[in-house]
Design a protein around this motif. Sequence first.
Motif, short mmCIF file in Angstrom:
data_model
loop_
_atom_site.label_atom_id
_atom_site.label_comp_id
_atom_site.label_asym_id
_atom_site.label_seq_id
_atom_site.Cartn_x
_atom_site.Cartn_y
_atom_site.Cartn_z
N GLU A 143 50.65 42.33 33.76
CA GLU A 143 49.53 41.58 33.18
C GLU A 143 48.91 40.64 34.20
N LYS A 144 49.80 39.99 34.95
CA LYS A 144 49.31 39.02 35.95
C LYS A 144 48.48 39.74 37.03
N VAL A 145 48.95 40.93 37.46
CA VAL A 145 48.22 41.69 38.50
C VAL A 145 46.83 42.07 37.98
N GLN A 151 39.85 38.82 37.97
CA GLN A 151 39.31 37.55 38.48
C GLN A 151 38.65 37.78 39.84
N GLY A 152 39.33 38.57 40.70
CA GLY A 152 38.79 38.85 42.04
C GLY A 152 37.46 39.58 41.94
N ALA A 153 37.39 40.59 41.05
CA ALA A 153 36.17 41.37 40.91
C ALA A 153 35.03 40.47 40.42
N LYS A 154 35.40 39.55 39.50
CA LYS A 154 34.37 38.65 38.97
C LYS A 154 33.85 37.74 40.08
N ILE A 158 30.82 41.93 42.35
CA ILE A 158 30.52 43.33 42.63
C ILE A 158 29.80 44.00 41.45
N GLY A 159 30.02 43.47 40.24
CA GLY A 159 29.35 44.04 39.07
C GLY A 159 27.85 43.78 39.10
#
Length: 352
Positions: A143-145, A151-154, A158-159
Amino acid sequence: MSSQDIPEENLPAEQGAAHGAVGVADEEHPFADPGLPPHEHRIQDVDERAAKRSERTVALMFTVSMLATIGFIASFVAIDVDTSVYIWPLGHISALNFALGVTLGIALFTIGAGAVHWARTLMSDVEVADERHAIEASPEVREKVFADFKQGAKESAIGRRKLIRTTMFGALTLVPLSGVVLLRDLGPLPEEKLRHTLWSKGKLLVNMNTNEPLRPSDVAVGSLTFAKPEGLEEHDHGFQNEIAKAALMIVRIQPENIKDKRELEWSHEGIVAYSKICTHVGCPISLYEQQTHHVLCPCHQSTFDLSDGARVIFGPAGHALPQLRIGVNDEGYLEALGDFEEPVGPAFWERG
Ligand code: FES
């Protein structure tokens, strides 16, 4: 043979301790027994005479190794470097290299074989379960990964940044293509191309230092001259490799000192022309010992006897240097009477 027949001191202490019921794990035995067949005891574990036999076999191998090492030292001291021996299918090779190679090979092989036999027949034969915890991550870690990834993608946006996303995928897709393009260098096979050099009938031998065609009088006894085919300069585009491949060593030897009949026929008044490229891994040969007519490759010390067909008298090279057949033209210049008749340099893939 059942466990009851085996002397107690030969039974492995841990035998059976790590096994629960087949396929069942419980608190006491957290790792399920994989259901291996029952342990088979070696004959040496239950029969002292068999164990003694194995001991003698191992000792014999180590003794052979000692004798081979003594043979290695004796060969090094006793065999003359110039002695050659005929070994089928290798042909004439250095007797010293052969003896050193064989004795060292036997010495190392029998140490290895003795150690393997010792381990297989006399060392502990206990089967040990190698307990390993599950490698799957716990649900919390997973879950943490996922949360970190989102979070990193946000944060990278990149979206939202479609242009960056599209070009990044394009770049990542194309990069591996560079590796694919390089595969083209795997073929086609060079075939006859590597077999030939720039030498051909009538080509003049040109001094590499002065760029002047050579006359027989330019080659003094005891000197070493380097030559290349006429009509090409070092800086000629695309020919550097070809010039390097055709490079010659020219020396003059008193004809009565030339031992090889073919070498004498291919020479002119004792002037012999040999490839300058070492047949080991292709270094240029550069050292000439005028008293013995030996030339030495500086890379790994292969030594060739130019008065005896340039055969190898020492070092790792596997073949004599190729000789170029030479003569003199109507104007008195040294010329080639054809190309080399065998590949120059290592070229082991081209030899029959
Ligand atoms: S390249 Fe000449 S001895 Fe190795």
